[in-house]
Design a protein around this motif. Structure first.
Motif, short mmCIF file in Angstrom:
data_model
loop_
_atom_site.label_atom_id
_atom_site.label_comp_id
_atom_site.label_asym_id
_atom_site.label_seq_id
_atom_site.Cartn_x
_atom_site.Cartn_y
_atom_site.Cartn_z
N ARG A 382 0.83 -1.17 0.15
CA ARG A 382 0.02 -0.08 0.09
C ARG A 382 0.89 1.32 -0.01
O ARG A 382 0.50 2.36 -0.54
CB ARG A 382 -1.17 -0.10 1.04
CG ARG A 382 -1.95 -1.12 1.19
CD ARG A 382 -3.01 -0.90 2.33
NE ARG A 382 -3.93 -2.09 2.45
CZ ARG A 382 -4.95 -2.06 3.47
NH1 ARG A 382 -5.05 -0.98 4.05
NH2 ARG A 382 -5.75 -3.24 3.58
N ASP A 385 1.92 1.82 -3.48
CA ASP A 385 0.90 2.35 -4.27
C ASP A 385 0.52 3.64 -4.31
O ASP A 385 0.55 4.40 -5.32
CB ASP A 385 -0.31 1.31 -4.25
CG ASP A 385 -1.31 1.42 -5.08
OD1 ASP A 385 -1.23 1.38 -6.31
OD2 ASP A 385 -2.46 2.24 -4.58
N ILE A 386 0.67 4.24 -2.79
CA ILE A 386 0.35 5.54 -2.75
C ILE A 386 1.38 6.47 -3.06
O ILE A 386 1.15 7.78 -3.68
CB ILE A 386 -0.08 5.71 -1.01
CG1 ILE A 386 -1.32 5.09 -0.74
CG2 ILE A 386 -0.36 7.14 -0.93
CD1 ILE A 386 -1.71 4.90 0.73
N ALA A 390 0.99 5.81 -7.64
CA ALA A 390 0.08 6.99 -7.53
C ALA A 390 1.01 8.45 -7.63
O ALA A 390 0.25 9.73 -7.85
CB ALA A 390 -0.92 7.11 -6.69
N ARG A 411 -7.55 10.43 -3.39
CA ARG A 411 -7.77 9.34 -4.44
C ARG A 411 -7.20 8.13 -4.00
O ARG A 411 -7.60 7.13 -3.66
CB ARG A 411 -7.85 9.70 -5.64
CG ARG A 411 -8.47 8.56 -6.72
CD ARG A 411 -8.60 9.07 -7.99
NE ARG A 411 -7.56 9.93 -8.82
CZ ARG A 411 -7.55 11.19 -9.05
NH1 ARG A 411 -8.51 11.94 -8.92
NH2 ARG A 411 -6.44 11.44 -9.51
N ALA A 412 -5.85 8.31 -3.62
CA ALA A 412 -4.71 7.17 -3.46
C ALA A 412 -5.28 6.53 -1.86
O ALA A 412 -5.26 5.49 -1.74
CB ALA A 412 -3.52 7.39 -3.39
N LYS A 414 -8.50 6.82 -0.46
CA LYS A 414 -9.75 6.12 -0.63
C LYS A 414 -9.65 4.82 -1.28
O LYS A 414 -10.13 3.83 -0.93
CB LYS A 414 -10.63 6.95 -1.37
CG LYS A 414 -11.03 8.32 -0.78
CD LYS A 414 -12.04 9.11 -1.66
CE LYS A 414 -12.45 10.49 -0.89
NZ LYS A 414 -13.12 11.41 -2.04
N THR A 415 -8.59 4.65 -2.40
CA THR A 415 -8.43 3.29 -2.91
C THR A 415 -7.83 2.30 -2.02
O THR A 415 -8.27 1.05 -2.04
CB THR A 415 -7.56 3.56 -3.96
OG1 THR A 415 -8.09 4.29 -5.19
CG2 THR A 415 -7.26 2.11 -4.89
N ASN A 416 -6.92 2.96 -1.15
CA ASN A 416 -6.21 1.80 -0.25
C ASN A 416 -6.99 1.50 1.05
O ASN A 416 -6.79 0.41 1.58
CB ASN A 416 -4.92 2.29 0.09
CG ASN A 416 -3.82 1.99 -1.32
OD1 ASN A 416 -3.30 1.03 -1.51
ND2 ASN A 416 -3.72 3.04 -2.22
N GLY A 418 -10.49 2.32 1.55
CA GLY A 418 -11.85 2.09 1.50
C GLY A 418 -12.63 3.05 2.05
O GLY A 418 -12.14 4.31 2.62
N TRP A 450 -10.03 6.68 5.96
CA TRP A 450 -9.20 7.39 5.12
C TRP A 450 -9.11 9.02 5.41
O TRP A 450 -7.97 9.76 5.06
CB TRP A 450 -9.74 7.31 3.66
CG TRP A 450 -10.77 8.16 3.33
CD1 TRP A 450 -12.16 8.10 3.26
CD2 TRP A 450 -10.71 9.55 2.66
NE1 TRP A 450 -12.86 8.97 2.84
CE2 TRP A 450 -12.16 9.88 2.53
CE3 TRP A 450 -9.50 10.48 2.46
CZ2 TRP A 450 -12.22 11.02 2.05
CZ3 TRP A 450 -9.77 11.70 1.98
CH2 TRP A 450 -11.18 12.23 1.84
#
Length: 610
Positions: A382, A385-386, A390, A411-412, A414-416, A418, A450
């Motif tokens: 994660r 990813d962030i 991203a 956005r990153a 919220k994606t990771n 939820g 988040w």
């Protein structure tokens, strides 16, 4: 002196033996009898002020049964129980009351007037010795507390358990919690049947004999559990008044009534929010939603989710009650926060589970992932990813509200993370944020995970504040508390593993200040990218801001307790607070270091590994 009764009239002839009072138990029998003749037995209801700070000290009190809080200028100095004198400092100094003393449960005191004491002391000087010993001990305690050497950490001794919305406490919960607590402490379970059997014919349980017996049990057991009846019966009233803490027990999926039950309302009148817990029972360990409905109706200090048949969940609740819940406290530090992953992994492999997580800034983000149940490997993915995929803290924007485009970061997150709410997590979690509206530290314990991560990570200048719907303007928590151990202590007592990280070393001579370009020179560099290599080597805006937030990192002495374990993994000096591409290396180094620390702690018999 008028005496407000909270139970039936005990009658003037009913006296409590001073042989049970520590201060006088060694006096000769004849002297005890003489002293008892001068005492007035007084009933004191829970919440009643016995003596008030600043008043004249016209009487001395001895606690025959019950428990009292001693407060000075609103600060809790001590709690006294059976066998202790009250007001003796001012009484013997012929002065004014030095503290306010309030009954913490229905209690019985023995009152001695100044005139009676003077007459007795003149006739029987031996009575002065035990009083003098107790007085000296109390003065030493007050001096110690005033010096701040021994903070007072209260822990419930008596607990009332009540069902929510007019429902009874499930038998399965009662049995399993009783068993979990009995494994770590000596407990006594009391219900309406217990008192009915011991005191036949007593219908309202308000007789002085009942109160005395209940208070006497505190000296014999570590915890007393009062399981209240379904409604606001005489026993339920008595149980709630006798309790230090009330635990509300409900089935999470049950339909909520629009109003609290009368039993709950009575408990809330007696107990402040700080003395209330909510336990929500589930059938299985599945995803949770809707906890906010419970908390909107019931203001509590902490809530817990339990699977009704899962022993481990009851063990966790027992640790919270017993003041032994283990916390994981993560600090801010930008990319350095990846070290938390290695620290957690080492403790996880050593068999140490954490009951609650909390943190500031990047540490708050890492702690949130662990509270959600993510593995160290998943948290590392994660992170990549962030911040790498991203590029959440790399996208510049027109500097009207911030230097970076916050929508990429949001956005990153919220994606990771939820849309799960903090209150719906199986494991407790909090993040700290600096509220610019109130200029104070803000403890985030509800709302989307988040959003809490976004608030605690809002680096001023780089990102816009998180503007909360209630009007709060929230920025990075590290601004006021980079390692929020004190915030953890607001939620629970017990040991914590606190992780402290230091930023990279900055040498005094690495930057030529005069070489820093002007606005026009910077514009020329933008127009000619090949000239970027000629710019002076100096920390970036992001690095300077992150380092500024970590200035308070050294002030740990006031926050850490004797049970806390501070982990400060050594990190490479050349790693910067924005070097997210080195997260795996930082995690691995922290893991190796922490594993060795754990081996040493285990060999030395540290309490965490016994």
């Amino acid at each position: 002196m008028r005496n407000r009764k909270c139970w039936g009239n005990a009658g003037p002839s009913q006296q409590s033996s001073l042989a049970l009072v520590e201060t006088f138990r060694d006096l000769p029998t004849r002297l005890l009898a003489d002293l008892e003749q001068r005492l007035i037995t007084r009933s004191v209801c829970r919440g009643e002020v016995l003596v008030r700070q600043g008043d004249e000290a016209d009487a001395l009190y001895l606690v025959a049964s019950g428990r009292f809080a001693v407060d000075f200028d609103g600060r809790r100095l001590a709690e006294v129980s059976s066998g202790s004198p009250i007001g003796e400092v001012a009484f013997f100094a012929h002065g004014k009351r030095t503290a306010t003393v309030t009954a913490l449960r229905d209690s019985i005191v023995l009152q001695l007037s100044r005139a009676d004491f003077i007459a007795l002391a003149e006739d029987q000087p031996a009575v002065l010795k035990p009083i003098a010993v107790t007085l000296a001990r109390r003065l030493a305690d007050i001096i110690t507390l005033a010096g701040g050497e021994r903070p007072l950490l209260s822990r419930p001794r008596t607990i009332a358990l009540i069902g929510t919305s007019g429902t009874p406490v499930p038998d399965a919960f009662r049995k399993k919690l009783t068993y979990a607590l009995s494994r770590i402490a000596k407990i006594l379970v009391i219900d309406a049947g217990t008192l009915a059997e011991l005191f036949p014919g007593e219908s309202n349980f308000e007789a002085q004999a009942v109160t005395s017996w209940l208070n006497e049990q505190e000296a014999r057991y570590d915890y007393i559990l009062y399981f209240a009846q379904r409604g606001l019966t005489p026993f339920s009233r008595k149980a709630i008044r006798q309790a230090d803490q009330v635990i509300l027990v409900g089935r999470h999926q049950a339909l909520l009534e629009s109003k609290l039950s009368t039993l709950e309302s009575f408990a809330f009148e007696i107990h402040p929010t700080s003395a209330r817990r909510l336990v929500l029972l589930h059938k299985t360990h599945s995803s949770i939603s809707g906890t906010s409905r419970w908390l909107d109706l019931r203001s509590v200090a902490l809530h817990h989710h339990l699977v009704i048949d899962e022993d481990a969940d009851y063990d966790r609740l027992a640790r919270f009650i017993n003041g032994k819940a283990i916390g994981f406290v993560a600090c801010g530090g930008g990319a350095l926060c990846a070290a938390h992953i290695g620290v957690f992994k080492a403790f996880h492999e050593a068999g140490i589970g954490f009951d609650i997580f909390g943190g500031a800034s990047g540490g708050g983000a890492i702690a949130a992932a662990f509270a959600m149940g993510a593995s160290p490997e998943d948290v590392s993915k994660r992170t990549a990813d962030i911040f790498l995929n991203a590029r959440a803290l790399k996208k510049l924007t027109w500097p009207r509200y911030s230097l970076l485009d916050h929508t990429i970061f949001d956005r990153a997150l919220k994606t990771n993370y939820g849309m799960i709410q903090i209150e719906d997590l199986w494991t407790g979690y909090f993040a700290v944020s600096t509220c610019l509206t109130s200029n104070a530290l803000c403890l985030l314990v509800r709302g989307p995970v988040w959003q809490a991560v976004r608030a605690t990570s809002s680096i001023p200048g780089l990102l816009p504040p998180l503007y909360h719907e209630d009007g709060r303007m929230l920025v990075d928590g590290s601004l006021l508390d980079n390692l929020p151990v004190k915030s953890m202590r607001l939620l629970k007592t017990g040991p914590n593993v606190a992780v402290n990280l230091r930023p990279e070393t900055v040498h005094e001579d690495i930057v030529d200040y005069a070489a820093l370009p002007s606005r026009g020179q910077m514009l020329m560099h933008f127009l000619n990218p090949l000239s970027w290599g000629r710019l002076p080597r100096a920390p970036s805006v992001a690095s300077v801001l992150m380092r500024s937030l970590m200035v308070r990192r050294e002030r740990l002495g006031d926050a850490l307790g004797s049970e806390d374990l501070l982990i400060t993994p050594p990190l490479p000096n050349d790693v910067g607070v924005m070097d997210w591409h080195r997260h795996a290396e930082l995690s691995a180094r922290a893991y190796d270091y922490t594993a060795k620390v754990i081996d040493g702690l285990r060999a030395s018999g540290h309490p965490l590994f016994r």
